[in-house]
Each structure stands twice: as C-alpha cells, then as structure tokens.
Design a protein around this motif. Structure first.
Motif, short mmCIF file in Angstrom:
data_model
loop_
_atom_site.label_atom_id
_atom_site.label_comp_id
_atom_site.label_asym_id
_atom_site.label_seq_id
_atom_site.Cartn_x
_atom_site.Cartn_y
_atom_site.Cartn_z
N GLN A 88 0.80 -1.22 0.00
CA GLN A 88 0.00 0.00 0.00
C GLN A 88 0.84 1.28 0.00
OE1 GLN A 88 -3.51 0.48 2.12
NE2 GLN A 88 -3.76 -1.65 2.70
N ALA A 89 2.13 1.14 -0.28
CA ALA A 89 3.02 2.30 -0.18
C ALA A 89 2.54 3.47 -1.05
CB ALA A 89 4.44 1.90 -0.56
N ALA A 90 2.08 3.19 -2.27
CA ALA A 90 1.67 4.27 -3.18
C ALA A 90 0.44 4.99 -2.64
CB ALA A 90 1.38 3.71 -4.57
N VAL A 91 -0.46 4.25 -2.03
CA VAL A 91 -1.68 4.87 -1.48
C VAL A 91 -1.33 5.80 -0.32
CG1 VAL A 91 -3.94 4.41 -0.43
CG2 VAL A 91 -3.05 2.88 -2.18
N GLN A 92 -0.35 5.38 0.47
CA GLN A 92 0.03 6.20 1.62
C GLN A 92 0.67 7.51 1.19
OE1 GLN A 92 -0.88 5.75 4.73
NE2 GLN A 92 -1.97 4.03 3.83
N ALA A 121 -2.97 -4.33 -4.31
CA ALA A 121 -2.55 -2.93 -4.39
C ALA A 121 -1.20 -2.77 -5.07
CB ALA A 121 -2.50 -2.33 -2.99
N LYS A 122 -0.35 -3.79 -4.96
CA LYS A 122 1.00 -3.69 -5.53
C LYS A 122 0.89 -3.44 -7.04
CE LYS A 122 5.42 -5.99 -5.43
NZ LYS A 122 6.17 -7.16 -5.06
N GLY A 123 1.62 -2.46 -7.53
CA GLY A 123 1.61 -2.17 -8.97
C GLY A 123 0.44 -1.30 -9.40
N ARG A 124 -0.40 -0.87 -8.47
CA ARG A 124 -1.54 -0.02 -8.83
C ARG A 124 -1.38 1.35 -8.19
NH1 ARG A 124 -5.33 -4.87 -8.53
NH2 ARG A 124 -6.17 -4.98 -10.64
N SER A 125 -1.74 2.39 -8.95
CA SER A 125 -1.72 3.74 -8.42
C SER A 125 -3.03 3.97 -7.64
CB SER A 125 -1.62 4.75 -9.56
OG SER A 125 -2.83 4.72 -10.30
N PRO A 126 -3.07 5.01 -6.80
CA PRO A 126 -4.33 5.33 -6.11
C PRO A 126 -5.48 5.54 -7.10
CG PRO A 126 -2.52 6.52 -5.12
CD PRO A 126 -1.96 5.86 -6.33
N GLN A 127 -5.16 6.13 -8.27
CA GLN A 127 -6.21 6.36 -9.28
C GLN A 127 -6.72 5.04 -9.84
OE1 GLN A 127 -3.35 8.23 -8.96
NE2 GLN A 127 -4.61 9.86 -8.06
N ASP A 128 -5.80 4.08 -10.07
CA ASP A 128 -6.22 2.74 -10.53
C ASP A 128 -7.16 2.12 -9.50
OD1 ASP A 128 -4.42 2.92 -12.64
OD2 ASP A 128 -2.85 1.76 -11.62
N ILE A 129 -6.81 2.27 -8.24
CA ILE A 129 -7.60 1.65 -7.16
C ILE A 129 -8.99 2.27 -7.09
CG2 ILE A 129 -7.75 1.43 -4.63
CD1 ILE A 129 -4.69 0.91 -4.68
N LEU A 130 -9.03 3.60 -7.24
CA LEU A 130 -10.35 4.27 -7.21
C LEU A 130 -11.21 3.85 -8.39
CD1 LEU A 130 -9.53 7.88 -6.02
CD2 LEU A 130 -11.27 6.36 -5.06
N ALA A 131 -10.59 3.73 -9.56
CA ALA A 131 -11.34 3.31 -10.75
C ALA A 131 -11.86 1.88 -10.56
CB ALA A 131 -10.44 3.40 -11.99
N ALA A 132 -11.03 1.00 -10.00
CA ALA A 132 -11.45 -0.39 -9.76
C ALA A 132 -12.58 -0.44 -8.74
CB ALA A 132 -10.26 -1.22 -9.28
N LEU A 133 -12.48 0.43 -7.74
CA LEU A 133 -13.53 0.46 -6.71
C LEU A 133 -14.88 0.81 -7.34
CD1 LEU A 133 -12.69 2.19 -3.31
CD2 LEU A 133 -14.90 1.27 -3.88
#
Ligand code: 2AL
Length: 165
Positions: A88-92, A121-133
């Motif tokens: 989760q390093a990128a999200v932090q 989460a590894k390899g995903r940017s916060p924006q990728d995560i929000l889009a997936a959500l």
C-alpha cells in the motif's frame, strides 16, 4: 525471506510459519507445506496457484480478517503488517483528496457488500484503485465475490514470491 531449500527441509511448523502471512486460510497453508519437497520455484508457484482455485466465500471471509482496508496501513512488525505496508506504499504517499476519495469509496463498498474492499494494491496507483472500486460497485454480489477472490489469489501469489526465493 527464505530459500526453497530451507522451505523444503524445515519442519512442517516452521515451513507453515514462513508462508502463513501470504493468506489467512489454514487449509492453503497446510496443503502447500504437505506438498513439499518442491523441485523448483516454478513448481511451488504452480501448486500454490492451484491450491487457490477451490476458494469460495468462506475462504474469502477468513482471509479478509487479516487484510486492512486500503488506505489504512497496519502498524506492527508481523509479516502480514509488513507486507500490507509495502503493497500500500503508493496509497500512503498520495494526496489528501485521493485518500479521502478512497476512504469514502471503502465506506460505500462496505455498505453495499458488507465486507472490506479487497484489491491487489501492488503495482496499482491510487487512481487505478479508485477506478477499480467504482467498477466493483457495479457488480452483483456473486460477481464481486469472484472479483475479490481473484484479487486475493494475486496477493497470495505475490507474497509467496517474496517469501521464498
Ligand atoms: C490490501 C493489502 O493489505 N494489500 C493489498 O494488496 N491489498 N488490502 C485491501 N483491503 O485490499
């Protein structure tokens, strides 16, 4: 991190301890240990992936107990906590606005599906995560269980790749 030789040769309890943080599903851990010795890393990864194919909702519920929300990093020095922090390093490191969007997305997801939103989460940017959500919120309950299990499989295999080299 341990070598494949160490994993193959250690007693069952130590071997299980070395991989327990990969996923909180006892059967997966004990079966992976029971299949030793592994000829090579590729065989270990193949068997590990095969052992994830039978997972269903019950396995997901068990595994989620060990997964913090996206955006909520666990403290402590356990192997699970360390793995989550790295993943989760990128999200932090993201900005306040994106963090807040993820926090609100988590709440919406939990209201809809009554469980923690799980994503590799590894390899995903916060924006990728929000889009997936947002995409996951469009799924039916059954579809989202499958999507969550797929993410769990990916997290498990990635953690194993780091744990035994
Ligand atoms: C996590 C986590 O801790 N690591 C990861 O890849 N995903 N948690 C989550 N709720 O998706």
């Amino acid at each position: 991190m341990i070598s494949l030789k160490q994993f193959n040769e250690s007693d069952a309890q130590s071997a299980q301890q070395a991989i327990a943080h990969c996923v909180a599903i006892e059967a997966w851990q004990t079966e992976l240990v029971a299949h030793r010795p592994y000829r090579d890393i590729a065989t270990l990864h193949r068997v590990a992936a095969e052992l994830t194919t039978g997972w269903g909702e019950e396995a997901l519920t068990s595994a989620l107990k060990a997964h913090p929300r996206i955006g909520e990093q666990p403290t402590g020095e356990s192997s699970e906590a360390q793995a989550s922090r790295q993943e989760q390093a990128a999200v932090q490191q993201t900005d306040k606005q994106s963090k807040e969007a993820i926090r609100l997305g988590n709440l919406r997801y939990e209201q809809r599906f009554q469980r923690v939103f799980l994503i590799r989460a590894k390899g995903r940017s916060p924006q990728d995560i929000l889009a997936a959500l947002e995409q996951r919120l469009q799924l039916s309950a059954a579809e989202d269980i499958e999507a969550s299990l797929q993410q769990l499989r990916e997290i498990t295999v990635l953690r194993l790749q780091e744990a035994i080299q």
